[in-house]
Design a protein around this motif. Structure first.
Motif, PDB file in Angstrom:
ATOM      1  N   SER A 151      70.311  83.479  17.082  1.00 39.03           N
ATOM      2  CA  SER A 151      71.656  82.487  17.204  1.00 39.03           C
ATOM      3  C   SER A 151      71.838  81.792  18.576  1.00 39.03           C
ATOM      4  CB  SER A 151      72.723  83.420  17.247  1.00 39.03           C
ATOM      5  OG  SER A 151      72.778  84.684  18.202  1.00 39.03           O
ATOM      6  N   GLY A 152      70.434  81.258  19.043  1.00 36.77           N
ATOM      7  CA  GLY A 152      70.713  80.464  20.314  1.00 36.77           C
ATOM      8  C   GLY A 152      69.942  80.920  21.799  1.00 36.77           C
ATOM      9  N   SER A 153      68.863  81.707  21.528  1.00 35.95           N
ATOM     10  CA  SER A 153      68.505  82.543  22.626  1.00 35.95           C
ATOM     11  C   SER A 153      68.082  81.236  23.813  1.00 35.95           C
ATOM     12  CB  SER A 153      67.175  83.395  22.645  1.00 35.95           C
ATOM     13  OG  SER A 153      67.878  84.465  21.854  1.00 35.95           O
ATOM     14  N   THR A 154      68.351  81.676  25.071  1.00 38.34           N
ATOM     15  CA  THR A 154      67.932  81.012  26.268  1.00 38.34           C
ATOM     16  C   THR A 154      66.872  81.652  27.066  1.00 38.34           C
ATOM     17  OG1 THR A 154      69.828  81.668  27.522  1.00 38.34           O
ATOM     18  CG2 THR A 154      70.088  79.593  26.288  1.00 38.34           C
ATOM     19  N   ASP A 155      66.550  82.848  26.827  1.00 38.01           N
ATOM     20  CA  ASP A 155      65.662  83.475  27.518  1.00 38.01           C
ATOM     21  C   ASP A 155      64.297  83.555  26.771  1.00 38.01           C
ATOM     22  OD1 ASP A 155      65.761  85.276  25.386  1.00 38.01           O
ATOM     23  OD2 ASP A 155      66.433  87.015  26.619  1.00 38.01           O
ATOM     24  N   ASP A 208      55.792  85.211  12.311  1.00 38.18           N
ATOM     25  CA  ASP A 208      55.974  83.742  12.172  1.00 38.18           C
ATOM     26  C   ASP A 208      57.189  83.472  11.324  1.00 38.18           C
ATOM     27  OD1 ASP A 208      55.228  84.535   9.561  1.00 38.18           O
ATOM     28  OD2 ASP A 208      53.445  83.124   9.431  1.00 38.18           O
ATOM     29  N   LYS A 209      57.845  84.495  11.105  1.00 41.00           N
ATOM     30  CA  LYS A 209      59.118  84.296  10.354  1.00 41.00           C
ATOM     31  C   LYS A 209      60.411  84.568  11.480  1.00 41.00           C
ATOM     32  CE  LYS A 209      57.577  85.367   5.549  1.00 41.00           C
ATOM     33  NZ  LYS A 209      57.822  86.422   4.346  1.00 41.00           N
ATOM     34  N   PHE A 210      60.364  83.364  12.290  1.00 37.76           N
ATOM     35  CA  PHE A 210      61.386  83.402  13.342  1.00 37.76           C
ATOM     36  C   PHE A 210      62.275  82.061  13.198  1.00 37.76           C
ATOM     37  CE2 PHE A 210      63.004  82.084  17.374  1.00 37.76           C
ATOM     38  CZ  PHE A 210      63.828  83.176  17.863  1.00 37.76           C
ATOM     39  N   TYR A 211      63.406  82.336  12.936  1.00 37.76           N
ATOM     40  CA  TYR A 211      64.545  81.206  12.305  1.00 37.76           C
ATOM     41  C   TYR A 211      65.602  81.049  13.463  1.00 37.76           C
ATOM     42  CZ  TYR A 211      61.706  82.006   8.293  1.00 37.76           C
ATOM     43  OH  TYR A 211      60.853  82.199   7.426  1.00 37.76           O
ATOM     44  N   VAL A 212      66.057  79.801  13.775  1.00 36.27           N
ATOM     45  CA  VAL A 212      67.199  79.612  14.616  1.00 36.27           C
ATOM     46  C   VAL A 212      68.352  79.205  13.841  1.00 36.27           C
ATOM     47  CG1 VAL A 212      67.991  78.415  16.666  1.00 36.27           C
ATOM     48  CG2 VAL A 212      65.669  79.276  16.611  1.00 36.27           C
ATOM     49  N   HIS A 213      69.589  79.792  13.836  1.00 35.61           N
ATOM     50  CA  HIS A 213      70.636  79.682  13.296  1.00 35.61           C
ATOM     51  C   HIS A 213      71.854  79.530  14.642  1.00 35.61           C
ATOM     52  CE1 HIS A 213      69.953  79.166   8.889  1.00 35.61           C
ATOM     53  NE2 HIS A 213      68.822  79.755   9.304  1.00 35.61           N
TER      54      HIS A 213
END
Length: 257
Positions: free
Chosen positions: A38-42, A53-58
């Motif tokens: 949900s929006g990592s900054t680290d 490889d199944k990494f998604y950003v929402h």
């Protein structure tokens, strides 16, 4: 016959401290790992890339329940194992999960007992243990509800809920800064979900907070957890007080604009 598979479902944000330990505990025996961020900054994304490889950003936060639904929509496995980044699957739990998946009873889902560690100590009382959470379920039969916070898997009527042997280790808070960061989102989500539908007063905030302390420290035997039990009872009472106080303040501000 189609192979019965198992996939890990995770929702994360800024979990570089715990994520690798979690993924190490499942990498060799699950068929897929789906992570929605949900929006990592680290360095969360970089760590995740080593395992899936199944990494998604929402980034637009819809609440915990719907975010888990989004993660499940990317999954293809027969069974879903929902984990948090600060959890680790023990060897005993792994074996019982694999046995359950092998049986492949699509009319059944499973609860797992979490053993939580807070501020350097495992908590054996205080309402924290036992802590049975429904985390293993057939993907096509059920999913998480829409709750903004304290989301749960919706189990259709007639389905069986069993318990698995073995603990899921839960590494919650190392310090008060982490505790404050985590609980602030839970508090705001709890209030958002009830604003306009539930009334609260300042006296309710005080009484609910007070009784939370009594419940955790005395009724649920938090005193047996020593100073950790006392600290957790005080912190939990403060969270409850803050939730009701915030709900009361929001209503007060609206009426006095």
């Amino acid at each position: 016959m189609k192979k019965t598979t198992i996939g890990v479902l995770m929702i994360v944000k800024n979990e570089q401290v715990h994520l690798e330990n979690c993924l190490e505990s499942v990498k060799d025996w699950v068929d897929e790992i789906v992570i929605v961020d949900s929006g990592s900054t680290d360095n969360t994304a970089e760590i995740a890339a080593k395992y899936t490889d199944k990494f998604y950003v929402h980034s637009k936060w819809p609440g915990f329940g719907k975010q888990r639904q989004i993660a499940q929509s990317y999954m293809q496995s027969t069974w879903v194992l929902a984990l948090d980044a600060d959890e680790v699957v023990t060897e005993q739990l792994k074996e019982t999960i694999l046995n359950a998946v092998k049986e492949n009873n699509q009319a059944c889902c499973y609860k797992i007992n979490r053993l939580s560690k807070a501020f350097g100590s495992y908590i054996k009382h205080s309402g924290w243990s036992p802590d049975w959470v429904l985390r293993l379920y057939p993907r096509t039969e059920m999913q998480y509800n829409d709750s903004l916070v304290h989301e749960q898997v919706d189990v259709p009527k007639g389905y069986i809920i069993n318990k698995l042997e073995g603990n899921l280790l839960h590494f919650t808070f190392d310090n008060l800064s982490q505790y404050t960061q985590k609980t602030s989102l839970y508090i705001s989500s709890w209030v958002d979900q009830r604003e306009g539908r539930k009334k609260a007063s300042f006296s309710q905030a005080i009484s609910h907070g007070f009784f939370r302390f009594i419940k955790m420290y005395f009724i649920q035997k938090g005193f047996l957890d020593g100073r950790h039990g006392l600290l957790l009872a005080i912190l939990s009472a403060n969270v409850v007080f803050t939730r009701y106080a915030d709900l009361w303040l929001r209503d007060y501000v609206k009426k006095n604009k």
